[in-house]
Design a protein around this motif. Sequence first.
Motif, PDB file in Angstrom:
ATOM      1  N   LYS A  18     -12.197   4.059  -7.801  1.00 21.60           N
ATOM      2  CA  LYS A  18     -10.995   3.274  -7.513  1.00 21.60           C
ATOM      3  C   LYS A  18     -10.350   3.800  -6.240  1.00 21.60           C
ATOM      4  CE  LYS A  18     -10.061   2.319 -12.366  1.00 21.60           C
ATOM      5  NZ  LYS A  18      -9.094   2.469 -13.455  1.00 21.60           N
ATOM      6  N   PHE A  19      -9.474   2.979  -5.659  1.00 22.06           N
ATOM      7  CA  PHE A  19      -8.889   3.295  -4.360  1.00 22.06           C
ATOM      8  C   PHE A  19      -7.362   3.311  -4.437  1.00 22.06           C
ATOM      9  CE2 PHE A  19     -13.033   1.503  -3.869  1.00 22.06           C
ATOM     10  CZ  PHE A  19     -13.626   2.351  -2.958  1.00 22.06           C
ATOM     11  N   LEU A  20      -6.770   4.399  -3.931  1.00 20.85           N
ATOM     12  CA  LEU A  20      -5.319   4.569  -3.978  1.00 20.85           C
ATOM     13  C   LEU A  20      -4.655   3.723  -2.900  1.00 20.85           C
ATOM     14  CD1 LEU A  20      -3.079   6.258  -5.397  1.00 20.85           C
ATOM     15  CD2 LEU A  20      -3.175   7.759  -3.393  1.00 20.85           C
ATOM     16  N   MET A  21      -3.680   2.936  -3.327  1.00 16.14           N
ATOM     17  CA  MET A  21      -2.923   2.122  -2.379  1.00 16.14           C
ATOM     18  C   MET A  21      -1.447   2.169  -2.750  1.00 16.14           C
ATOM     19  SD  MET A  21      -5.430  -1.058  -1.558  1.00 16.14           S
ATOM     20  CE  MET A  21      -4.883  -1.127   0.139  1.00 16.14           C
ATOM     21  N   GLN A  22      -0.627   1.836  -1.754  1.00 11.78           N
ATOM     22  CA  GLN A  22       0.798   1.730  -2.001  1.00 11.78           C
ATOM     23  C   GLN A  22       1.206   0.271  -1.898  1.00 11.78           C
ATOM     24  OE1 GLN A  22       3.850   2.577   0.920  1.00 11.78           O
ATOM     25  NE2 GLN A  22       2.285   3.083   2.454  1.00 11.78           N
ATOM     26  N   LEU A  23       2.162  -0.110  -2.720  1.00 11.94           N
ATOM     27  CA  LEU A  23       2.790  -1.419  -2.568  1.00 11.94           C
ATOM     28  C   LEU A  23       3.952  -1.205  -1.609  1.00 11.94           C
ATOM     29  CD1 LEU A  23       2.899  -4.380  -3.332  1.00 11.94           C
ATOM     30  CD2 LEU A  23       4.360  -3.741  -5.275  1.00 11.94           C
ATOM     31  N   ARG A  24       3.828  -1.790  -0.426  1.00 12.76           N
ATOM     32  CA  ARG A  24       4.851  -1.584   0.593  1.00 12.76           C
ATOM     33  C   ARG A  24       6.178  -2.178   0.145  1.00 12.76           C
ATOM     34  NH1 ARG A  24       3.674   0.078   5.495  1.00 12.76           N
ATOM     35  NH2 ARG A  24       5.066  -1.361   6.560  1.00 12.76           N
ATOM     36  N   GLY A  29      10.868  -7.634   8.156  1.00 10.97           N
ATOM     37  CA  GLY A  29      10.846  -6.907   9.420  1.00 10.97           C
ATOM     38  C   GLY A  29       9.811  -5.802   9.485  1.00 10.97           C
ATOM     39  N   ILE A  30       9.253  -5.367   8.340  1.00 11.84           N
ATOM     40  CA  ILE A  30       8.174  -4.373   8.386  1.00 11.84           C
ATOM     41  C   ILE A  30       6.847  -5.126   8.299  1.00 11.84           C
ATOM     42  CG2 ILE A  30       9.611  -2.564   7.330  1.00 11.84           C
ATOM     43  CD1 ILE A  30       7.905  -2.906   4.751  1.00 11.84           C
ATOM     44  N   LEU A  31       5.783  -4.484   8.744  1.00 14.45           N
ATOM     45  CA  LEU A  31       4.465  -5.092   8.612  1.00 14.45           C
ATOM     46  C   LEU A  31       4.068  -5.141   7.142  1.00 14.45           C
ATOM     47  CD1 LEU A  31       2.229  -3.608  11.467  1.00 14.45           C
ATOM     48  CD2 LEU A  31       2.954  -5.974  11.157  1.00 14.45           C
ATOM     49  N   TYR A  32       3.553  -6.259   6.724  1.00 10.17           N
ATOM     50  CA  TYR A  32       3.065  -6.453   5.359  1.00 10.17           C
ATOM     51  C   TYR A  32       4.087  -6.086   4.271  1.00 10.17           C
ATOM     52  CZ  TYR A  32      -1.357  -6.802   7.857  1.00 10.17           C
ATOM     53  OH  TYR A  32      -2.347  -7.164   8.723  1.00 10.17           O
ATOM     54  N   PRO A  33       5.290  -6.675   4.321  1.00 14.21           N
ATOM     55  CA  PRO A  33       6.271  -6.373   3.259  1.00 14.21           C
ATOM     56  C   PRO A  33       5.790  -6.894   1.904  1.00 14.21           C
ATOM     57  CG  PRO A  33       7.016  -8.231   4.591  1.00 14.21           C
ATOM     58  CD  PRO A  33       5.773  -7.687   5.252  1.00 14.21           C
ATOM     59  N   GLY A  34       5.840  -6.031   0.894  1.00 16.02           N
ATOM     60  CA  GLY A  34       5.444  -6.426  -0.452  1.00 16.02           C
ATOM     61  C   GLY A  34       3.943  -6.575  -0.646  1.00 16.02           C
ATOM     62  N   TYR A  35       3.160  -6.037   0.265  1.00 20.58           N
ATOM     63  CA  TYR A  35       1.702  -6.076   0.156  1.00 20.58           C
ATOM     64  C   TYR A  35       1.167  -4.698  -0.226  1.00 20.58           C
ATOM     65  CZ  TYR A  35       1.197 -10.582   2.627  1.00 20.58           C
ATOM     66  OH  TYR A  35       1.236 -11.897   2.993  1.00 20.58           O
ATOM     67  N   GLN A  94       0.908  13.313 -10.446  1.00 20.07           N
ATOM     68  CA  GLN A  94       1.156  14.503  -9.632  1.00 20.07           C
ATOM     69  C   GLN A  94       1.566  14.139  -8.202  1.00 20.07           C
ATOM     70  OE1 GLN A  94      -2.785  16.298 -11.127  1.00 20.07           O
ATOM     71  NE2 GLN A  94      -1.546  18.083 -10.596  1.00 20.07           N
ATOM     72  N   LEU A  95       1.516  12.861  -7.873  1.00 22.05           N
ATOM     73  CA  LEU A  95       1.920  12.406  -6.545  1.00 22.05           C
ATOM     74  C   LEU A  95       3.397  12.044  -6.570  1.00 22.05           C
ATOM     75  CD1 LEU A  95      -1.143  10.111  -5.770  1.00 22.05           C
ATOM     76  CD2 LEU A  95      -0.793  12.493  -5.064  1.00 22.05           C
ATOM     77  N   VAL A  96       4.066  12.261  -5.453  1.00 21.21           N
ATOM     78  CA  VAL A  96       5.479  11.912  -5.321  1.00 21.21           C
ATOM     79  C   VAL A  96       5.576  10.808  -4.269  1.00 21.21           C
ATOM     80  CG1 VAL A  96       7.780  12.754  -4.736  1.00 21.21           C
ATOM     81  CG2 VAL A  96       6.152  14.280  -5.889  1.00 21.21           C
ATOM     82  N   LEU A  97       5.807   9.588  -4.714  1.00 15.85           N
ATOM     83  CA  LEU A  97       5.893   8.449  -3.805  1.00 15.85           C
ATOM     84  C   LEU A  97       7.235   8.468  -3.081  1.00 15.85           C
ATOM     85  CD1 LEU A  97       4.482   5.819  -2.842  1.00 15.85           C
ATOM     86  CD2 LEU A  97       5.713   4.643  -4.688  1.00 15.85           C
ATOM     87  N   THR A  98       7.205   8.725  -1.780  1.00 13.62           N
ATOM     88  CA  THR A  98       8.447   8.777  -1.001  1.00 13.62           C
ATOM     89  C   THR A  98       8.608   7.576  -0.088  1.00 13.62           C
ATOM     90  OG1 THR A  98       7.435  10.050   0.776  1.00 13.62           O
ATOM     91  CG2 THR A  98       8.468  11.303  -1.020  1.00 13.62           C
ATOM     92  N   GLU A  99       7.567   6.752  -0.005  1.00 13.15           N
ATOM     93  CA  GLU A  99       7.633   5.549   0.816  1.00 13.15           C
ATOM     94  C   GLU A  99       6.851   4.460   0.101  1.00 13.15           C
ATOM     95  OE1 GLU A  99       5.793   4.265   5.042  1.00 13.15           O
ATOM     96  OE2 GLU A  99       7.080   6.027   5.090  1.00 13.15           O
ATOM     97  N   GLY A 100       7.482   3.317  -0.077  1.00 13.40           N
ATOM     98  CA  GLY A 100       6.830   2.213  -0.764  1.00 13.40           C
ATOM     99  C   GLY A 100       7.487   1.924  -2.097  1.00 13.40           C
ATOM    100  N   TRP A 101       7.029   0.833  -2.710  1.00 11.33           N
ATOM    101  CA  TRP A 101       7.622   0.277  -3.918  1.00 11.33           C
ATOM    102  C   TRP A 101       6.853   0.737  -5.152  1.00 11.33           C
ATOM    103  CZ3 TRP A 101       7.839  -5.814  -4.239  1.00 11.33           C
ATOM    104  CH2 TRP A 101       8.686  -6.221  -5.263  1.00 11.33           C
TER     105      TRP A 101
END
Length: 144
Positions: A18-24, A29-35, A94-101
């Motif tokens: 599997k592949f780790l991704m963030q939901l932006r 105004g940001i690239l790919y909002p909500g993607y 164990q990850l701390v999401l500091t950017e993204g939804w």
Amino acid sequence: MTNQPVEVAIAILYRSGKFLMQLRDNIPGILYPGYWAFFGGHIEPGETPEDGVKREVFEEISYILPEVSKFRCYQDERVMRHVFHGPLTVELNQLVLTEGWDIGLLTPEQIRSGSCYSQKAEQFRPLGPIHQKILLDFIEIMGE
């Protein structure tokens, strides 16, 4: 005078097929909002793409990449994407999401379909088209 494309370094992080991704963030105004997209970002002046991807991944999820390898570059008129890949050796909690939804491990089937459900958004959200293309190329070439 032509504008030089912005240089960014992004990471394909994988674990158990599997592949780790963030939901932006869903911010106009940001690239790919909500993607769904990769972790990574702008390369700082004087920084190598490899150093940039390591810094960005640490800033965005507090993960120190144990190893990273160059996959390839993708360039369009606006952006030069330096794409790296490496293993995710820790659990998601164990990850701390500091950017993204939101954050998620996406299966190849979800990547092919172009969308994935987000618990936080409570809906299916699309993959960024360039991110989907890069992952499909990676899966085809690397056999992940």
